[in-house]
Design a protein around this motif. Structure first.
Motif, PDB file in Angstrom:
ATOM      1  N   SER A   1      -2.964   5.036  -0.568  1.00 24.89           N
ATOM      2  CA  SER A   1      -3.954   3.995  -0.290  1.00 24.89           C
ATOM      3  C   SER A   1      -4.863   4.456   0.846  1.00 24.89           C
TER       4      SER A   1
ATOM      5  N   PRO B   1       0.822  -1.218   0.000  1.00 32.89           N
ATOM      6  CA  PRO B   1       0.000   0.000   0.000  1.00 32.89           C
ATOM      7  C   PRO B   1       0.855   1.266   0.000  1.00 32.89           C
TER       8      PRO B   1
ATOM      9  N   ILE C   1       0.737   4.837   3.627  1.00 29.48           N
ATOM     10  CA  ILE C   1      -0.133   4.425   4.734  1.00 29.48           C
ATOM     11  C   ILE C   1       0.477   4.892   6.054  1.00 29.48           C
TER      12      ILE C   1
ATOM     13  N   TRP D   1      -5.389  -1.587   5.197  1.00 21.62           N
ATOM     14  CA  TRP D   1      -5.041  -1.032   3.887  1.00 21.62           C
ATOM     15  C   TRP D   1      -4.762  -2.190   2.933  1.00 21.62           C
TER      16      TRP D   1
END
Length: 870
Positions: A752, A669, A672, A736
């Motif tokens: 994300s 991701p 994050i 995520w």
């Protein structure tokens, strides 16, 4: 365990570059003095946190400095003259004192009389500290014997080798390290005995009651470690070379080169699949017969650093994970610092693969400070714990590859508290070996633990280029500005010690051996024991001066008088980030002599150094995400239990993105972690609260705390809940998911977003799923706040059973908040993998049918043949 610091990631040519970045450098303007009552509750709480953090940081710094001062103040003295010439092979046997001593009394020291005895004894123990530290820092490269030294001063084994015309380097270094340790121990004994203890018994306000027992303890320890026949040290060293006790001493070890997982781990993964499949069926309530092997998600967990806080909280998280049934679905567990201690304890005869047993064990073992002298000295001087705990120390010193360091002492103390049962009698030597944990992993019955450490790579630290030629000061200064330091990550499993940046590893049972050109120098070296590894895993006090300063910076900047000092220190942060006041522990460098076989990105000194200085991986990242993302492990779901300090500002989970980019790992991701705090009002309030003196800062703090408490109690319960929810932006559980989709442009992908609907996890191009559990306050466990509770500090080494229960309860309560979300996440990933497999199988069937039709058509054209399908 690591100093808690807020940082930002930077990138370098290899993943080792994901070192601990610096904080933003800025100088706060001169603040105007205002009443602290104008502070909001948030600002006053922040000041309280900063103040407490400063006290903890200063306390840790002072404590560490005191231990270093005591341990490294002993000057290296040759106490026994002509020891080797007389054929005396023991390091601690008696002999004639050196006539060259500075006492001017023919080897007899003049002992102080009267009231000066205690004072002179203490000061004599501290004499020469600074000079010795400087000398050791500048000369500490490889512990090879100095050619100019007379080998006859280093033991009978060296004398025999010299007479044969073939000096034995291993014996020389072995005797040197042992003699150095013995001399320091004897010097400490002399310093303590020189104190007039009867006259100190009345000074109970200065010296504790147990201090009068120090002479007896030290004398007993010195007697057991003198290597005389029949002594404890002699017995330990004899067993160290006994194949019945250490089977590894009969095997030669070789360096394994390559990116693949070792064969042992690959066999383990094949065996583990059956257990995770069965566990998934129970967890999701699906008949096991309906689950295909390829549909089972590969789940990994990582605990954070944070000393005993991370260990205790991690126990609570893993208890909850086990009770939920998800631990049986897990393939890997990884840890940093205290989480490494937890993993190791779980796979011993003490934990017996039960986190409930681990918790009960901790209640009985960490209720006394790990460094409390009476208990520590009693364990290392009493049977049977003395032999159990000192085994690793004696083996390390007699091997002679590296000196006994403060990190080793720290590990010894940790082992005394964590690896000794409450009755201190039922000891199992298998608990001392990392490789012995294989017995719990047979047939894949338990998740595979990953232990982590880092090596601080500082370019040109030795002032030599690739050819070993000296580098000019001008070039070093220029290179220092261009090439910043970074960290190399090392991972250890019960199977292998491996460095991904070096693409090389050795069997775990060979840790502690010296290697040359890919082969061990000698097989007669037992595996490094777990207490010493505990010291390496948790050696956050080996941080750089830059790390130490950032610990106390909140206190420094709270006094306007020190702002100029703050700017001066920050201007030299690049230099401070390359200085370790306390040396990390050194282990033999297993890639020595393999320069041509290592990757081109490997740092120049790596294949030339004899030792590697390894330390707490929390210096780089306080979550062990990097080894879990190593190619070949193919993680589908990564669950992170973050018990770090400054959890919202450090953002450790977000730093793995840099590693994923460098290693071109698809599916991690983007952007994050904890969102950045853009609240300028809070910053202005903190600036307005700036004090002009330490006294004023304390007054403002106390007033602000009283005001904040009053304001907080006047708020309705619903408002307090809302504010707490807003403060903990991510909540108790955040999910995520990355993307494996290719992008047409070279632009950075968008950040994300936290997963809100399960269908987001079931997209065909969905990547790695990250589930994040931070250790934050929970109203279900009132009175337990990791930010302000003193016993939840990283530097807290004494816990009551009640504090353990409260911290475990907090971790379990936080897990329960996200338990349902986690189960939906696992189910969604399972369904996605199942759907992708079915689609792939359908495509394969269509492809086979198409090929069959093409084959028949080709036969008809070639032979004019017809079959029943014509």
């Amino acid at each position: 365990m690591r100093p808690s610091l807020s940082t930002s990631l930077r990138h370098r040519r290899s993943f080792g570059a994901f070192r601990k970045p610096r904080r933003p450098h800025f100088r706060l303007p001169r603040r105007r003095s205002i009443s602290s009552r104008s502070l909001t509750a948030a600002a006053s709480q922040k000041i309280a946190t900063m103040y407490n953090s400063a006290k903890v940081g200063l306390g840790a710094l002072v404590t560490t400095g005191a231990v270093v001062a005591f341990y490294q103040t002993q000057l290296r003295r040759r106490i026994f003259y002509g020891r080797a010439a007389l054929g005396n092979t023991t390091a601690g046997s008696s002999g004639n004192p050196n006539k060259d001593d500075d006492d001017g009394m023919g080897g007899q020291k003049a002992r102080p009389n009267g009231n000066d005895k205690g004072k002179k004894g203490i000061f004599s123990a501290m004499q020469g500290t600074l000079g010795q530290l400087v000398a050791e820092q500048t000369s500490k490269k490889d512990p090879e014997p100095i050619p100019g030294d007379d080998p006859r001063n280093k033991g009978i084994s060296v004398v025999r080798a010299c007479e044969d015309g073939r000096p034995d380097q291993r014996d020389a270094s072995s005797d040197t390290q042992w003699l150095t340790f013995s001399d320091k121990l004897l010097a400490a004994k002399e310093s303590i005995l020189s104190i007039d203890w009867p006259k100190l018994t009345n000074l109970t306000n200065v010296f504790p009651d147990w201090a009068t027992g120090l002479p007896e303890w030290i004398t007993k320890l010195q007697r057991e470690l003198n290597m005389e026949p029949g002594s404890l040290a002699d017995e330990i060293w004899s067993e160290a070379q006994d194949p019945k006790v250490n089977p590894e001493v009969e095997k030669d070890a070789r360096v394994r080169l390559g990116k693949d997982l070792c064969e042992d781990e690959q066999r383990y993964l094949a065996s583990r699949k059956g257990f995770t499949k069965r566990g998934l069926a129970q967890y999701l309530d699906i008949p096991e017969s309906e689950i295909h092997d390829d549909d089972v998600p590969i789940i990994a967990t990582t605990g954070s650093g944070g000393g005993l806080r991370a260990m205790v909280a991690g126990t609570g998280y893993y208890q909850a994970l086990t009770e939920a049934g998800l631990y049986d679905c897990t393939t890997y567990t990884a840890g940093v610092s205290g989480s490494c201690w937890l993993q190791a304890l779980y796979l011993t005869s003490l934990g017996k693969c039960s986190f409930d047993r681990v918790m009960e064990h901790l209640k009985t073992r960490i209720n006394v400070h790990i460094a409390y002298p009476p208990k520590a000295l009693e364990l290392v001087t009493s049977t049977p714990t003395n032999k159990y705990l000192l085994r690793g120390v004696v083996e390390r010193l007699k091997t002679g590859y590296s000196p006994f360091s403060l990190v080793d002492l720290y590990g010894l103390l940790l082992g005394a508290r964590l690896l000794v049962p409450s009755n201190e009698l039922t000891l199992d030597d298998n608990d001392l070996k990392l490789s012995a944990q294989r017995r719990f992993l047979e047939n894949g019955e338990q998740p595979l633990p990953l232990y982590t450490a880092v090596r601080h790579e500082i370019p040109f630290i030795d002032g030599e280029n690739e050819k070993g030629e000296p580098i000019s000061e001008e070039l070093k200064e220029k290179a220092g500005r261009q090439h910043e330091s970074w960290f190399q990550w090392f991972e250890a499993t019960p199977y292998e010690l491996y460095c991904e940046e070096l693409e090389a590893g050795i069997p775990t049972w060979a840790i502690g051996r010296r290697f040359e050109n890919g082969v061990n120098v000698s097989r007669e070296v037992p595996e490094t024991k777990l207490p010493l590894l505990f010291g390496i895993f948790g050696s956050a006090f080996c941080a750089t001066l830059s790390h130490y300063y950032h610990e106390i910076r909140p206190f420094v900047t709270s006094v306007s008088l020190f702002l100029s000092l703050d700017k001066m220190v920050l201007d030299r942060n690049n230099d401070l980030s390359k200085v370790h006041p306390i040396d990390p522990c050194s282990i033999p460098n297993f890639v020595k002599g393999l320069k041509e076989s290592l990757p081109s990105t490997c740092p120049v000194p790596a294949p030339m150094q004899l030792l590697n200085a390894t330390q707490d991986a929390g210096m780089s990242n306080n979550l062990a995400c990097y080894p879990l993302l190593r190619p070949g492990r193919n993680i589908d779901i990564l669950i992170a239990f973050d018990s770090s300090a400054e959890i919202q500002t450090a953002n450790w989970i977000g730093y793995a993105e840099g590693y994923a980019k460098q290693r071109k790992i698809q599916g991690w991701p983007v952007a994050i972690g904890w969102p950045k705090d853009d609240n300028k009002q809070r910053q202005q309030e903190l600036e307005d609260a700036q004090a002009h003196s330490a006294k004023e800062a304390q007054q403002k703090l106390e007033e602000a705390q009283r005001e904040a408490s009053k304001v907080e109690n006047e708020k309705p319960l619903s408002q307090r809940k809302e504010e707490q929810k807003k403060k903990n932006t991510l909540g108790y559980c955040t999910v995520w998911v990355g993307s494996k989709g290719e992008r047409d442009s070279g632009d950075e992908p968008p950040p994300s977003k936290a997963v809100e609907d399960d269908w987001e996890l079931m997209k065909p191009n969905a990547g790695i799923t990250v589930v994040y559990f931070p250790l934050i306050p929970n109203e279900r466990v009132p009175g337990v706040d990791p930010e302000i509770c003193p016993y939840l500090s990283t530097w807290s080494f004494e816990w009551t059973p009640e504090q353990i229960e409260q911290t475990v309860a907090l971790a379990k309560a936080n897990f329960q908040e996200g338990a349902e979300k986690l189960k939906r996440t696992v189910r969604a990933v399972y369904e996605r993998k199942k759907q992708l497999r079915l689609e792939m199988e359908e495509k394969m069937i269509e492809m086979r049918e198409r090929k069959e039709e093409e084959r028949h058509e080709e036969n008809r054209r070639a032979h004019g043949m017809h079959d029943q399908f014509s």
